[in-house]
Design an enzyme around this catalytic site. Structure first.
Site, PDB file in Angstrom:
ATOM      1  N   ARG A  48     -25.647 -57.681   9.932  1.00 60.09           N
ATOM      2  CA  ARG A  48     -26.552 -57.252   8.865  1.00 60.09           C
ATOM      3  C   ARG A  48     -26.249 -57.946   7.545  1.00 60.09           C
ATOM      4  O   ARG A  48     -27.061 -57.912   6.617  1.00 60.09           O
ATOM      5  CB  ARG A  48     -26.480 -55.729   8.707  1.00 60.09           C
ATOM      6  CG  ARG A  48     -27.450 -55.152   7.697  1.00 60.09           C
ATOM      7  CD  ARG A  48     -27.555 -53.641   7.779  1.00 60.09           C
ATOM      8  NE  ARG A  48     -26.277 -52.974   7.624  1.00 60.09           N
ATOM      9  CZ  ARG A  48     -25.682 -52.738   6.451  1.00 60.09           C
ATOM     10  NH1 ARG A  48     -26.251 -53.135   5.323  1.00 60.09           N
ATOM     11  NH2 ARG A  48     -24.534 -52.091   6.396  1.00 60.09           N
ATOM     12  N   TYR A 102     -52.475 -64.114   2.637  1.00 66.31           N
ATOM     13  CA  TYR A 102     -52.332 -63.578   3.982  1.00 66.31           C
ATOM     14  C   TYR A 102     -52.527 -62.065   3.930  1.00 66.31           C
ATOM     15  O   TYR A 102     -52.003 -61.380   3.043  1.00 66.31           O
ATOM     16  CB  TYR A 102     -50.954 -63.943   4.532  1.00 66.31           C
ATOM     17  CG  TYR A 102     -50.544 -63.151   5.742  1.00 66.31           C
ATOM     18  CD1 TYR A 102     -51.311 -63.151   6.898  1.00 66.31           C
ATOM     19  CD2 TYR A 102     -49.376 -62.385   5.732  1.00 66.31           C
ATOM     20  CE1 TYR A 102     -50.940 -62.413   8.013  1.00 66.31           C
ATOM     21  CE2 TYR A 102     -48.992 -61.651   6.836  1.00 66.31           C
ATOM     22  CZ  TYR A 102     -49.776 -61.667   7.973  1.00 66.31           C
ATOM     23  OH  TYR A 102     -49.405 -60.930   9.072  1.00 66.31           O
ATOM     24  N   ASP A 174     -45.247 -69.130  -0.103  1.00 65.66           N
ATOM     25  CA  ASP A 174     -45.282 -69.010   1.350  1.00 65.66           C
ATOM     26  C   ASP A 174     -45.684 -70.386   1.862  1.00 65.66           C
ATOM     27  O   ASP A 174     -46.837 -70.814   1.719  1.00 65.66           O
ATOM     28  CB  ASP A 174     -46.307 -67.951   1.762  1.00 65.66           C
ATOM     29  CG  ASP A 174     -46.362 -67.755   3.278  1.00 65.66           C
ATOM     30  OD1 ASP A 174     -45.943 -68.673   4.019  1.00 65.66           O
ATOM     31  OD2 ASP A 174     -46.825 -66.692   3.717  1.00 65.66           O
ATOM     32  N   LYS A 199     -43.786 -69.189  13.217  1.00 72.33           N
ATOM     33  CA  LYS A 199     -44.864 -70.159  13.346  1.00 72.33           C
ATOM     34  C   LYS A 199     -44.323 -71.565  13.656  1.00 72.33           C
ATOM     35  O   LYS A 199     -43.771 -71.795  14.718  1.00 72.33           O
ATOM     36  CB  LYS A 199     -45.724 -70.129  12.094  1.00 72.33           C
ATOM     37  CG  LYS A 199     -46.140 -68.717  11.649  1.00 72.33           C
ATOM     38  CD  LYS A 199     -46.885 -67.930  12.694  1.00 72.33           C
ATOM     39  CE  LYS A 199     -47.542 -66.670  12.161  1.00 72.33           C
ATOM     40  NZ  LYS A 199     -46.642 -65.662  11.578  1.00 72.33           N
TER      41      LYS A 199
END
Length: 388
Positions: A48, A102, A174, A199
Site C-alpha cells: 500500500r 471523460y 490526462d 489503455k
C-alpha cells in the site's frame, strides 16, 4: 546501461526491469509477497506504500517515458485522477477544467467536489481567453485532457503551462489518448501527467491500472495521500503491465498508422457526417496537434448521417468488437452516449456535442484493409435498412 538519450523502444524494453540476480532470467522476476522485513533493511516495503520491488521498477519506466523525475502506479485510471486532484485541492480551493472531459472524471467532479468544499469551473472553449475567463484568485489547479474523449479536441499545452506558472497554479493532464509515445506534456511545462494505464500502456484489454508521472516534489505530495486512500496495484498486475509496456511503442505506432488511413477513408464515406481525428486537415485543432504531438493517436470518432441507426451499425460489424474501454490490440467501437458519457444528462451531452449517432473507434493492429471491409459491410447493412 547509460540512461541518457535512449530511444523509446529501448526505454520500453529495458528501463524498469527487476534484475534476476538468482537465475539470470531475461525478464523481471515477480515478487508476490505482501509482507516484508522491517528491521535491518534499507527500505521498509509495504504494497500500500507503492514501494514493492516490482512497483518501484515499473515507476522508473513510466517516469522516463514521460520525461519526469518520478511516478506512481494505481489500481485504475480513476484512482490516479482522483488521488492527484485531491492531493492538490482542499476546502476553499478552485480548479479549472475544459468543457469536454471523460465521463468518469466529470462525474467524480460534480458528485464529490462539493462534499470537500472544492470549487470548480469549466472553460467554454480551448483558447487562452476561455481559460483566463474562469481562472480565479483561489485557482490551484488547471486540469486538461488532450486529445479529449471522445471528440479528439486538442488543448495548447504550452499555453496552459504559460498561464499557470506565473500564477503558482499546478497543471495536470490526462495523457491517456496520446500515450507517451505520441505526446510528452512535460516538454511543454505541464507538471503532472496522468494515465489510465489500462489503455495504451497495458494494450491487451486484460489489466486495470493507472499512472501518474511528475517531479519528485509533486509525487511525494500525491504519495502522501495515496498511501491513505489505498489505491495501490497488485504486484502480479504490475508485472503484467511492465511486460506489456515493452511493446507499447510498436503497438501504438501501428495503431497510429491504421487510424490515419481509416480516418481518411471514413471522411469520404457518404454515410458519415463528420470524422474527429487530429491528423485530418479538417480537424479544428490540426495545426496545434502537428506542433505538440508526434504520432497523433489510434483513437478517432465519427458521426453517422442523421437518422441512421448507430446501434444497428455496431451490431453489424463482424471483426470490430462492440466493447467498452479502448487502446487494445484489437479494434473496438462504442457509443459514448451509452458508455463513457452515460452518466451525463442528455443536456450535458448535447453541450459537449456528443450525439446518439457519435461512435468512438479504438483502432487496433489488424490489417487496415480488413477493418475497412468490416466497416463497409456495416454501412451497407444500415443503408439497406434505411431504404426499407
Amino acid at each position: 546501461m547509460k540512461q541518457k538519450n535512449l530511444g523509446v523502444n529501448t526505454i520500453c524494453t529495458h528501463i524498469g526491469e527487476v534484475e534476476d540476480t538468482q537465475f539470470k532470467g531475461a525478464i523481471s522476476p515477480l515478487f508476490m509477497s505482501s509482507s516484508y522485513a522491517y528491521e535491518d533493511v534499507d527500505v521498509k516495503r509495504y504494497p500500500r506504500y507503492f514501494n514493492t520491488p516490482n512497483q518501484e521498477a515499473l515507476c522508473k519506466k513510466i517516469a522516463m517515458l514521460e520525461k519526469c523525475e518520478s511516478a506512481l502506479i494505481f489500481g485504475s485510471g480513476m484512482a490516479a485522477v482522483s488521488t492527484a486532484l485531491l492531493a492538490f485541492l482542499h476546502k476553499g480551493d478552485h480548479v479549472v477544467f475544459p468543457q469536454t472531459l471523460y465521463g468518469g472524471t466529470y462525474n467524480f467532479i460534480v458528485e464529490e467536489f462539493e462534499k470537500f468544499g472544492i470549487e470548480y469551473s469549466f472553460a467554454k472553449g480551448f483558447s487562452e481567453k476561455d481559460f483566463l475567463e474562469v481562472i480565479q484568485e483561489n485557482t490551484k489547479v488547471i486540469y486538461i485532457e488532450t486529445p479529449s474523449n471522445p471528440l479528439m479536441r486538442i488543448t495548447d499545452l504550452e499555453m496552459i503551462g504559460d498561464l499557470a506558472k506565473p500564477r503558482g497554479i499546478v497543471t495536470m493532464i490526462d495523457n491517456t489518448f496520446a500515450s507517451p509515445i505520441n505526446q510528452t506534456p512535460a516538454d511543454f511545462g505541464i507538471d503532472i501527467i496522468i494515465h489510465s494505464a489500462t489503455k495504451y500502456m497495458g494494450g491487451h484489454s486484460d489489466i486495470c491500472a493507472g499512472a501518474v508521472a511528475a517531479s519528485e516534489k509533486h509525487i511525494d505530495k500525491i504519495w502522501n495521500l495515496a498511501k491513505n486512500l489505498g489505491g495501490s496495484l497488485s504486484d502480479y498486475t504490475v508485472w503484467l503491465l511492465e511486460r506489456s509496456m515493452k511493446t507499447m511503442a510498436l503497438r501504438v505506432r501501428a495503431q497510429n498508422k491504421n487510424a490515419k488511413k481509416i480516418a481518411r477513408w471514413l471522411e469520404k464515406h457518404p454515410l458519415v457526417e463528420r470524422v474527429y481525428y487530429p491528423r485530418l486537415s479538417s480537424h479544428p485543432d490540426h495545426e496545434l496537434a502537428k506542433k505538440q504531438m508526434k504520432g497523433y493517436t489510434g483513437m478517432l470518432s465519427f458521426e453517422l448521417k442523421e437518422k441512421l441507426d448507430a446501434n444497428l451499425f455496431m451490431k453489424s460489424l463482424k471483426m470490430i468488437k462492440q466493447s467498452m474501454s479502448l487502446a487494445g490490440v484489437e479494434s473496438t467501437i462504442l457509443s459514448p452516449a451509452k458508455t463513457s458519457h452515460s452518466l451525463l444528462s442528455a443536456e450535458e451531452r448535447k453541450n459537449q456535442n456528443i450525439s446518439d449517432g457519435l461512435l468512438r473507434f479504438s483502432v487496433g493492429i489488424e490489417e487496415t484493409e480488413d477493418m475497412i471491409a468490416d466497416l463497409e459491410g456495416a454501412f451497407q447493412q444500415i443503408s439497406n435498412k434505411s431504404l426499407v
